[in-house]
Design an enzyme around this catalytic site. Sequence first.
Site, PDB file in Angstrom:
ATOM      1  N   ARG A 152      24.335  26.934   6.450  1.00  0.00           N
ATOM      2  CA  ARG A 152      24.987  25.944   7.322  1.00  0.00           C
ATOM      3  C   ARG A 152      25.491  24.782   6.451  1.00  0.00           C
ATOM      4  NH1 ARG A 152      19.422  23.448   9.796  1.00  0.00           N
ATOM      5  NH2 ARG A 152      19.192  21.841   8.214  1.00  0.00           N
ATOM      6  N   TYR A 164      14.076  11.002  -1.579  1.00  0.00           N
ATOM      7  CA  TYR A 164      15.358  11.711  -1.702  1.00  0.00           C
ATOM      8  C   TYR A 164      16.176  11.095  -2.834  1.00  0.00           C
ATOM      9  CZ  TYR A 164      19.908  13.503  -0.006  1.00  0.00           C
ATOM     10  OH  TYR A 164      21.131  14.116   0.111  1.00  0.00           O
ATOM     11  N   ASP A 179      14.146  30.880  -1.414  1.00  0.00           N
ATOM     12  CA  ASP A 179      13.533  29.550  -1.337  1.00  0.00           C
ATOM     13  C   ASP A 179      13.687  28.966  -2.740  1.00  0.00           C
ATOM     14  OD1 ASP A 179      11.878  27.367  -1.516  1.00  0.00           O
ATOM     15  OD2 ASP A 179      10.241  28.268  -0.372  1.00  0.00           O
ATOM     16  N   THR A 207      22.744  14.583   8.527  1.00  0.00           N
ATOM     17  CA  THR A 207      23.012  13.219   8.989  1.00  0.00           C
ATOM     18  C   THR A 207      22.876  13.101  10.501  1.00  0.00           C
ATOM     19  OG1 THR A 207      25.350  13.794   8.982  1.00  0.00           O
ATOM     20  CG2 THR A 207      24.557  12.451   7.144  1.00  0.00           C
ATOM     21  N   THR A 222      26.895  16.745   8.775  1.00  0.00           N
ATOM     22  CA  THR A 222      26.142  18.013   8.846  1.00  0.00           C
ATOM     23  C   THR A 222      24.836  17.728   9.582  1.00  0.00           C
ATOM     24  OG1 THR A 222      24.842  17.613   6.854  1.00  0.00           O
ATOM     25  CG2 THR A 222      26.989  18.666   6.535  1.00  0.00           C
TER      26      THR A 222
HETATM   27  P1  NAD Z   1      22.053  20.835   5.864  1.00  0.00           P
HETATM   28  O1  NAD Z   1      20.693  20.403   6.226  1.00  0.00           O
HETATM   29  O2  NAD Z   1      22.982  21.265   6.923  1.00  0.00           O
HETATM   30  O3  NAD Z   1      22.018  22.027   4.785  1.00  0.00           O
HETATM   31  C1  NAD Z   1      20.979  22.198   3.873  1.00  0.00           C
HETATM   32  C2  NAD Z   1      20.753  23.687   3.676  1.00  0.00           C
HETATM   33  O4  NAD Z   1      19.719  23.859   2.680  1.00  0.00           O
HETATM   34  C3  NAD Z   1      20.253  24.380   4.966  1.00  0.00           C
HETATM   35  O5  NAD Z   1      20.948  25.579   5.188  1.00  0.00           O
HETATM   36  C4  NAD Z   1      18.777  24.641   4.658  1.00  0.00           C
HETATM   37  O6  NAD Z   1      18.236  25.782   5.323  1.00  0.00           O
HETATM   38  C5  NAD Z   1      18.829  24.852   3.142  1.00  0.00           C
HETATM   39  N1  NAD Z   1      17.511  24.708   2.533  1.00  0.00           N
HETATM   40  C6  NAD Z   1      16.574  23.759   2.781  1.00  0.00           C
HETATM   41  N2  NAD Z   1      15.472  24.007   2.060  1.00  0.00           N
HETATM   42  C7  NAD Z   1      15.719  25.122   1.337  1.00  0.00           C
HETATM   43  C8  NAD Z   1      14.977  25.875   0.379  1.00  0.00           C
HETATM   44  N3  NAD Z   1      13.727  25.524   0.039  1.00  0.00           N
HETATM   45  N4  NAD Z   1      15.566  26.950  -0.192  1.00  0.00           N
HETATM   46  C9  NAD Z   1      16.824  27.316   0.155  1.00  0.00           C
HETATM   47  N5  NAD Z   1      17.567  26.667   1.055  1.00  0.00           N
HETATM   48  C10 NAD Z   1      17.017  25.576   1.638  1.00  0.00           C
HETATM   49  O7  NAD Z   1      22.660  19.593   5.066  1.00  0.00           O
HETATM   50  P2  NAD Z   1      23.947  19.455   4.098  1.00  0.00           P
HETATM   51  O8  NAD Z   1      24.513  18.099   4.329  1.00  0.00           O
HETATM   52  O9  NAD Z   1      24.849  20.618   4.183  1.00  0.00           O
HETATM   53  O10 NAD Z   1      23.216  19.412   2.674  1.00  0.00           O
HETATM   54  C11 NAD Z   1      23.705  20.112   1.543  1.00  0.00           C
HETATM   55  C12 NAD Z   1      23.399  19.320   0.295  1.00  0.00           C
HETATM   56  O11 NAD Z   1      24.172  18.111   0.305  1.00  0.00           O
HETATM   57  C13 NAD Z   1      21.949  18.875   0.135  1.00  0.00           C
HETATM   58  O12 NAD Z   1      21.560  19.002  -1.221  1.00  0.00           O
HETATM   59  C14 NAD Z   1      21.981  17.421   0.505  1.00  0.00           C
HETATM   60  O13 NAD Z   1      20.931  16.695  -0.081  1.00  0.00           O
HETATM   61  C15 NAD Z   1      23.335  17.017  -0.011  1.00  0.00           C
HETATM   62  N6  NAD Z   1      23.903  15.800   0.566  1.00  0.00           N
HETATM   63  C16 NAD Z   1      24.147  15.703   1.889  1.00  0.00           C
HETATM   64  C17 NAD Z   1      24.727  14.540   2.396  1.00  0.00           C
HETATM   65  C18 NAD Z   1      25.041  14.373   3.866  1.00  0.00           C
HETATM   66  O14 NAD Z   1      25.382  13.246   4.269  1.00  0.00           O
HETATM   67  N7  NAD Z   1      24.995  15.407   4.680  1.00  0.00           N
HETATM   68  C19 NAD Z   1      25.041  13.483   1.534  1.00  0.00           C
HETATM   69  C20 NAD Z   1      24.783  13.617   0.178  1.00  0.00           C
HETATM   70  C21 NAD Z   1      24.224  14.794  -0.306  1.00  0.00           C
END
Ligand code: NAD
Length: 273
Positions: free
Chosen positions: A16, A150, A58, A188, A185
Amino acid sequence: MGKLDGRVVIVTGAARGQGEQEARLFRAEGAEVVVADVLDDRGKAVAEEIGALYVHLDVGEEADWQAAVAAARTAYGRLDGLVNNAGILRFNTLTDTPLDEFMQVVRVNQVGCFLGIKSVAAALTEAGGGTIVNTASYTGLTGMAAVGTYTATKHAVLGLTRVAALELAGAGIRVNAVCPGAIDTAMTNPALLDPEPERDPERERDPERERDAETERDRSSERLYRRLVPLGRIGRPEEVARLALFLTSRDSSYITGQPFVIDGGWLAGVSVV
Ligand code: NAD
């Protein structure tokens, strides 16, 4: 011609959010993609839809990494790219953070990124080179209250990116990081984080009230980003995917060891007028 024709790339956390959009875009650009996640049903559905391979990975488990690399090579004969995208977020002040919670975030965001680099390096070297894109954050470059764990892990991701770039350049492997600001996503939007949100029977009986509450939530988050972000809106996962594509493709052939901020101008400074 796609920008990633002939490439084979693992994207973690691809069930996702940003990872899913990266998997979709990379596939559309000609790459063979390995969709890796712990959300098996959702990950399998994405992989099936785009014609990719799904693996349960994982990112904190070294054995899972070894199996994922082996599966990619068995299916496609080689591996030459990785997007270390999986991540988790927890809200707490540092002094209120239990050690278990701190270690849980470190395990996924920091250890996961380290194991990813370590596990794919030999296969990428054998392929004659490749790319690694690590997902850090806006908070990898500045502080943010209430997300200290984080923030610490995302600073660490930038450290890993720089050292890996130095150590792997000789093998033709480029390593860069994306630093997203607020992206729309599940991360947030806490309501989306919980697969089974607490039921409110009152609201369920009154769909109009539920719709009003949702509209108010959307409006207040729109107001927040209009105030905080110079470009006046939250980012879209597809926008981060395009940056990851740039860093995975030949378009970035002379770039390694760098953080790329994608935040609508949030980190540029503060506005006093
Ligand atoms: P999200 O929560 O939708 O996606 C995170 C994905 O990581 C999920 O599919 C989840 O199942 C997977 N995941 C979690 N733990 C896991 C594990 N142990 N092994 C494998 N997969 C695992 O959120 P996102 O926004 O798509 O996040 C993606 C990346 O972007 C992350 O690293 C997050 O820290 C980073 N990020 C997000 C934002 C934001 O505002 N959304 C901002 C800066 C950075």
